[in-house]
Enzyme design. Structure first.
Site, PDB file in Angstrom:
ATOM      1  CB  SER A 223      -1.061  -0.067   1.364  1.00  0.00           C
ATOM      2  OG  SER A 223      -0.090   0.165   2.309  1.00  0.00           O
ATOM      3  CG  HIS A 251      -3.676  -1.469  -1.386  1.00  0.00           C
ATOM      4  ND1 HIS A 251      -4.457  -0.360  -1.847  1.00  0.00           N
ATOM      5  CD2 HIS A 251      -3.512  -1.631  -0.308  1.00  0.00           C
ATOM      6  CE1 HIS A 251      -4.631   0.191  -0.594  1.00  0.00           C
ATOM      7  NE2 HIS A 251      -3.819  -0.412   0.351  1.00  0.00           N
ATOM      8  CE  LYS A 283      -7.724  -0.122   0.786  1.00  0.00           C
ATOM      9  NZ  LYS A 283      -8.469  -0.377   1.854  1.00  0.00           N
TER      10      LYS A 283
HETATM   11  C1  LIG Z   1      -2.963  -3.524   3.160  1.00  0.00           C
HETATM   12  C2  LIG Z   1      -4.172  -3.005   3.815  1.00  0.00           C
HETATM   13  N1  LIG Z   1      -4.796  -3.914   4.694  1.00  0.00           N
HETATM   14  C3  LIG Z   1      -5.703  -3.491   5.287  1.00  0.00           C
HETATM   15  C4  LIG Z   1      -6.336  -2.386   5.210  1.00  0.00           C
HETATM   16  C5  LIG Z   1      -7.735  -1.909   5.996  1.00  0.00           C
HETATM   17  O1  LIG Z   1      -8.714  -1.955   5.101  1.00  0.00           O
HETATM   18  P1  LIG Z   1     -10.035  -0.861   5.290  1.00  0.00           P
HETATM   19  O2  LIG Z   1      -9.605   0.711   4.973  1.00  0.00           O
HETATM   20  O3  LIG Z   1     -10.930  -1.624   4.160  1.00  0.00           O
HETATM   21  O4  LIG Z   1     -10.385  -0.858   6.687  1.00  0.00           O
HETATM   22  C6  LIG Z   1      -5.891  -1.141   4.302  1.00  0.00           C
HETATM   23  C7  LIG Z   1      -6.438   0.004   4.155  1.00  0.00           C
HETATM   24  O5  LIG Z   1      -5.966   0.934   3.346  1.00  0.00           O
HETATM   25  C8  LIG Z   1      -4.628  -1.622   3.557  1.00  0.00           C
HETATM   26  O6  LIG Z   1      -3.956  -0.827   2.737  1.00  0.00           O
END
Ligand SMILES: Cc1ncc(COP(=O)(O)O)c(C=O)c1O
Length: 444
Positions: A223, A251, A283
């Site tokens: 990310s 992602h 996403k």
């Molecule tokens: C790699 C990763 N895992 C988990 C999450 C958490 O997801 P959420 O924003 O849907 O709570 C994110 C959030 O951006 C993320 O980038």
């Protein structure tokens, strides 16, 4: 609000507020156990805030968007080309997704009004979980109210203080929070250095008790960096050292692979080598929530015993319906994935041609531009916004000061003209601002 205060108390309050405005943190209980200023992270956050205040710049954080905030958005009434949203395939706002969500609201209401284990279960949850399991080729899947909660709950429940978790240093905060909750020993390895991962895992295994379990934790598409690990090698390492492998596909779903099925499809690897797939609904799937997909025995155990699932409300049916419809569109319209991938590579090439450092990004939905100073990054983002381009800043303390960066989130719905505008605006913004030294104290 202060109507009930005496004149003296009101004077004292005003004095404290005006100190706060001038950047001086009031600490009426300094040194006592009730002192908020000693909270973890308060110092780093305060440094950045003071630095931005001293430059008299609007904060790049908490920008309010109007409308759908897809590839195009409105901020403070102004149209912008938007690179700040996760709406990777443009499905947030798709009439079919909206219709599915609205039908679910009409049928079930807004809230599930209960935990799944009690009264919150709906057929839509089961349908979505069957679809997610099919996507990853697993026996079962389980959804949670957020992606963050998914990682915290899953890792926090799976591991225990006698266990070890070896993870990429760039792993998402939700994973490290999960490890913290579990009490397991947490061992980061340098980003994407799988040799180091293997050494750490082998050493930790030697040092741990026989009963210790081990977890190797990576992301499908990182990310912060927009790159991927070598999945086949992760599987080999995990097998060799008797560790579970968990891959966070937040992602990569809808982003990697010819049909957007994620890292296994992109790298031609059998997904069965991964013990736990994790993903978000927020996403590509244009809803909110998260999930894990794995063997049925693990999923069943989580459904009945994981505190973050059992003692929390179910995913709202409208969000389950939106995610389910988005999954259907993802399968039916792989051309969206192709457009996203072309845009990711297209913007990266445009920026590299202008001399920008895009780190190790491989194209895809996440594209960093490393500027190496939090203040410079914030200034460039503000200048970009003035030129009608919205981009996120990732600054200290979220990343080390020397790798402070802009982060572009790419959508299948950006046009070539949008990418040209972004690249040109970035060149102008950076040359208009010139070099900005890091303010003393940041990252020290
Ligand atoms: C790699 C990763 N895992 C988990 C999450 C958490 O997801 P959420 O924003 O849907 O709570 C994110 C959030 O951006 C993320 O980038």
């Amino acid at each position: 609000m202060s109507g009930g205060l005496s004149a003296t108390a009101r004077m004292a309050l005003l004095a404290r507020l005006s100190k706060r405005r001038s950047g001086e943190a009031p600490a009426p209980d300094a040194g006592s156990a009730r002192d908020f200023t000693t909270l973890p992270g308060m110092r780093d956050f305060g440094l950045l805030k003071t630095a931005l205040q001293s430059l008299d710049m609007p904060s790049p954080l908490f920008q309010a968007h109007d409308g759908l905030a897809g590839a195009h958005s409105r901020i403070q009434g102004r149209a912008v080309v938007n690179f700040t949203s996760y709406n990777y395939l443009g499905l947030n706002g798709d009439p079919r997704v909206l219709a599915a969500a609205k039908a679910a609201v009409d049928r079930y209401g807004v809230s599930p009004s209960g935990s799944r284990i009690l009264s919150g279960e709906r057929e839509l949850h089961r349908e979505l979980e069957r679809a997610l399991a099919a996507l990853h080729g697993t026996e079962a899947a389980l959804t949670f109210v957020s992606g963050h909660a998914t990682n915290v709950t899953t890792i926090g429940h799976l591991m225990s203080p006698r266990d070890i978790v070896v993870h990429d240093a760039a792993i998402h905060n939700s994973c490290t929070e999960g490890v913290r909750l579990s009490g397991a020993r947490r061992i980061p390895f340098a980003h994407n250095d799988l040799g180091a991962a293997e050494r750490e895992l082998a050493a930790a295994r030697r040092g741990a008790g026989k009963a210790a379990r081990a977890l190797l934790l990576v992301e499908g598409h990182y990310s912060m960096d927009g790159d991927s690990p070598d999945l086949a090698r992760c599987i080999e390492i995990a097998r060799r050292h008797d560790a579970w492998l968990m891959v966070d596909e937040a992602h990569s779903l809808g982003v990697l692979g010819a049909t957007g099925q994620g890292i296994a499809e992109a790298q031609g690897v059998d997904p069965a080598g991964v013990d736990i797939w994790m993903g978000t609904l927020s996403k590509t799937l244009s809803a909110c929530g998260g999930y894990i997909a794995a063997r049925a025995d693990l999923i069943d155990w989580m459904r009945h015993t994981a505190p973050g699932f059992v003692y929390s409300v179910a995913l709202p049916p409208a969000l389950a319906a939106a995610a389910l419809e988005s999954l259907r569109i993802l399968r039916a319209e792989p051309e969206r994935v192709a457009r996203l991938q072309a845009n990711g590579l297209g913007l990266r090439e445009r920026l590299r041609a202008r001399g920008f450092d895009t780190g190790t990004s491989q194209g895809g939905a996440v594209l960093p531009v490393i500027l190496g100073s939090s203040v410079r990054t914030a200034k460039v983002a503000a200048a970009l916004l003035e030129r009608g381009v919205a981009v996120q800043t990732v600054t200290f303390p979220a990343v080390p000061e020397q790798s402070a960066r802009l982060r572009f989130f790419i959508s299948s719905e950006h046009s070539a003209a949008d990418l040209d505008q972004a690249a040109e605006a970035l060149s102008q913004a950076v040359s208009g601002i010139g070099r900005v030294e890091s303010l003393p104290g940041l990252g020290a």
